[in-house]
Design an enzyme around this catalytic site. Structure first.
Site, short mmCIF file in Angstrom:
data_model
loop_
_atom_site.label_atom_id
_atom_site.label_comp_id
_atom_site.label_asym_id
_atom_site.label_seq_id
_atom_site.Cartn_x
_atom_site.Cartn_y
_atom_site.Cartn_z
N GLY B 77 24.79 57.07 10.38
CA GLY B 77 25.70 57.27 11.51
C GLY B 77 25.26 58.46 12.35
N GLY B 80 25.93 60.59 15.36
CA GLY B 80 27.37 60.67 15.62
C GLY B 80 27.93 61.98 15.08
N MET B 82 30.63 62.84 13.35
CA MET B 82 31.15 62.90 11.98
C MET B 82 30.02 62.86 10.96
SD MET B 82 33.97 63.41 10.42
CE MET B 82 33.50 63.98 8.80
N GLY B 170 33.15 56.09 5.02
CA GLY B 170 34.09 56.86 5.84
C GLY B 170 34.39 56.14 7.15
N THR B 171 33.60 55.11 7.44
CA THR B 171 33.84 54.32 8.65
C THR B 171 35.11 53.50 8.45
OG1 THR B 171 31.45 54.13 8.81
CG2 THR B 171 32.78 52.71 10.27
N PRO B 195 40.18 55.89 4.04
CA PRO B 195 40.35 56.11 5.48
C PRO B 195 40.42 57.59 5.85
CG PRO B 195 42.44 55.43 4.51
CD PRO B 195 41.42 55.43 3.41
N HIS B 230 47.30 66.04 18.61
CA HIS B 230 45.91 65.62 18.49
C HIS B 230 45.25 65.75 19.87
CE1 HIS B 230 47.23 63.78 14.70
NE2 HIS B 230 45.96 63.70 14.35
N LYS B 234 43.38 60.59 21.67
CA LYS B 234 44.00 59.79 20.61
C LYS B 234 45.32 59.24 21.13
CE LYS B 234 45.81 60.00 15.87
NZ LYS B 234 45.19 58.80 15.33
#
Lengths: 350, 350
Positions: B77, B80, B82, B170-171, B195, B230, B234
């Site tokens: 990933g 990205g 994260m 983690g996706t 999640p 947040h 979001k």
């Protein structure tokens, strides 16, 4: 006696002393005055009536008690503030309050008023056994609540056991193990013995304990600060804070109970901890726990703030009702309980 | 090849391309540049060495991999945010980071730098199977971390299962049940599918759930307010807040998830929720739950405030190390885990 039959606690008066009026004041031979009123403590319902009143002698007066299997609550320790608060909670819950309360030998008054409407006659230690036995005979499902004094906690517990009266022990400082043994030895006896009756605080404390047991080390590397505020007369550190800190330590936090910051200065309690002004001196228990991750990107804060005594009184009456359900269930696998048991029974509530 | 033997990941370079120097930059036939450095990702230890290097073709280059049974982590990933944060956490934990990462078809770059010291070569989907199989052959104890895209979560999970590579998913947005079935069908496979990787938040959430299950109705009559902040991108309500509210409802609070107040305005996030200015837009998750007794004498407040992504990355690496211990324990009664399992294993930590 039709009046006595229709209003349970009206029967707690000398035979024929009360007419159709709503209250009566009777002076006994010892000089004590017994006031009987049709306040919120007077209830006319019962699960079963035996029909034949029991005659008894209290404080030199011949009185009679309407027999009933209904739950009723005797709150011992009146006129102390915690016992008085429990008596109020009993009335709010619309449970019958026994108009007698065991009290200490040094208490000068002979009666106490609960919220100005219900009078409770105070019974000195020398009359305690006789009064309790007679109440138990007429009202087998009486439950005693004890908020007396550490020095009388075990004597009272022994008396309750001797009379077979279930009880909720809110008085701290006694020998809880001795209480447990006595209850276990007496068939049909049940008791709740707990140092903290504030049900929600106990639930929070238990949740932290469970989290620590199940997820040890989950907060490893985090730093903790704990600050608690109480009225200035409380010298020692909050027992609840100490218990919660023990759980945090298990979660991986490096902390000693000595690091708990105590706020006892009324001004600081108000400005820093936001304690309501009227609770600063009369009694409060404010707690803040703050957890920070090593890099400062994550913060947790837990607060539990109690002003006054009402939450403890409400929890105590929850414990009374729990005991009443418990002895009705017929199971005797456990006879002494704490507030965790009361909390766990939540789903069984009527 | 003495150099390759002493520094594991130095072996991931074309044969003979690197001398005694500390790094090398090699351009493959596809035009991609592979930079190999002696950064924090280079570790010389291993639990077992087979001695014979494996030759493999990656992106047109012949490379060789030092065989080792040591745990190493492939973070898919990257680049990205994260996945990059997890790669950083892997390096902080001083675990070997595989200098290859699966990435999306639309990613233009061919390599990514982690903290300016460790370079990771980005592998497009068409080369993913070949690269992963060769890494697995040389490094049987590689664990993959997946922070890719919802659309590729299941394809990647299938590939990990096909290659027998344990993984931490983690996706979000994939079909977790399908992942579980594939892992269960493959002997020796283990995975963490969760999640939310923020271990401490998951612990708090679980504690509230356990409290609700054990003490239903303990907060009956209380009122609840929930506010969460947040980043403004979001749109939906915090999933964690919803889960915690479900527990509070079981505790007796009358509350609907629609009543959760969402703060998405940067100014309000800062002034009201005290979000650090640098986390307002880049990513934060601040939550405050407030409970009040009917008479207002008791208040509880719970806050969990996260700025940035580091806590999720640290939890992810905890999950990697958990999987490594799990497959070493020889038990296969459970093969797919979540963060609660990782938390529960805390006491088993070395």
């Amino acid at each position: 006696m039709s009046q006595a039959r229709s209003a349970d606690w009206m029967a707690f008066v000398p035979l024929g002393a009360v007419g159709e009026g709503s209250s009566a004041r009777i002076r006994g031979r010892s000089g004590a005055t017994l006031v009987v009123s049709r306040g919120p403590c007077v209830r006319a319902s019962s699960r079963r009536r035996c029909g034949v009143p029991l005659r008894m002698q209290v404080d030199g007066m011949e009185v009679q008690i309407e027999r009933s299997d209904e739950l009723c609550v005797m709150v011992n320790g009146v006129p102390g503030p915690m016992a008085t608060e429990v008596a109020r909670a009993v009335l709010r819950r619309k449970l019958p309050l026994v108009p007698f309360a065991l009290t200490g030998p040094s208490v000068a008054q002979h009666e106490a008023s609960i919220d100005g409407s219900s009078e409770v006659k105070l019974v000195k230690p020398d009359a305690a056994r006789s009064v309790l036995k007679q109440i138990k005979a007429a009202r087998p499902n009486v439950v005693c609540v004890d908020y007396t004094h550490p020095s009388s906690a075990n004597a009272n517990a022994s008396l309750y056991a001797e009379c077979g009266v279930c009880y909720v022990m809110g008085t701290t400082g006694g020998d809880a193990d001795a209480m447990r043994r006595e209850v276990a030895d007496k068939a049909g006896m049940f008791a709740v013995v707990a140092p903290n009756m504030a049900k929600q605080i106990v639930a929070f404390q238990a949740a932290m304990k469970i989290m620590a047991e199940q997820f040890p080390g989950a907060f490893e590397g985090y730093t903790l600060t704990v600050v608690e505020s109480h009225q200035s007369t409380k010298a020692d550190t909050s027992g609840t804070a100490k218990a919660v800190v023990a759980s945090f330590k298990q979660l991986g936090l490096d902390f000693d109970v000595d690091q708990i910051e105590k706020v006892r200065d009324p001004e600081q309690s108000i400005s820093r901890m936001r304690v309501p002004a009227d609770a600063v001196s009369s009694g409060h228990a404010f707690h803040t726990y703050h957890l920070s991750s090593p890099d400062g990107s994550v913060h947790f804060e837990f607060q539990h703030n109690v002003a006054g005594r009402r939450v403890y009184a409400e929890g105590t009456v929850d414990a009374v009702q729990f005991l009443d359900r418990q002895r009705g269930s017929g199971s005797a696998s456990q006879t002494v309980f704490d507030m965790i048991d009361v909390l766990r029974s939540g789903s069984m509530k009527s």
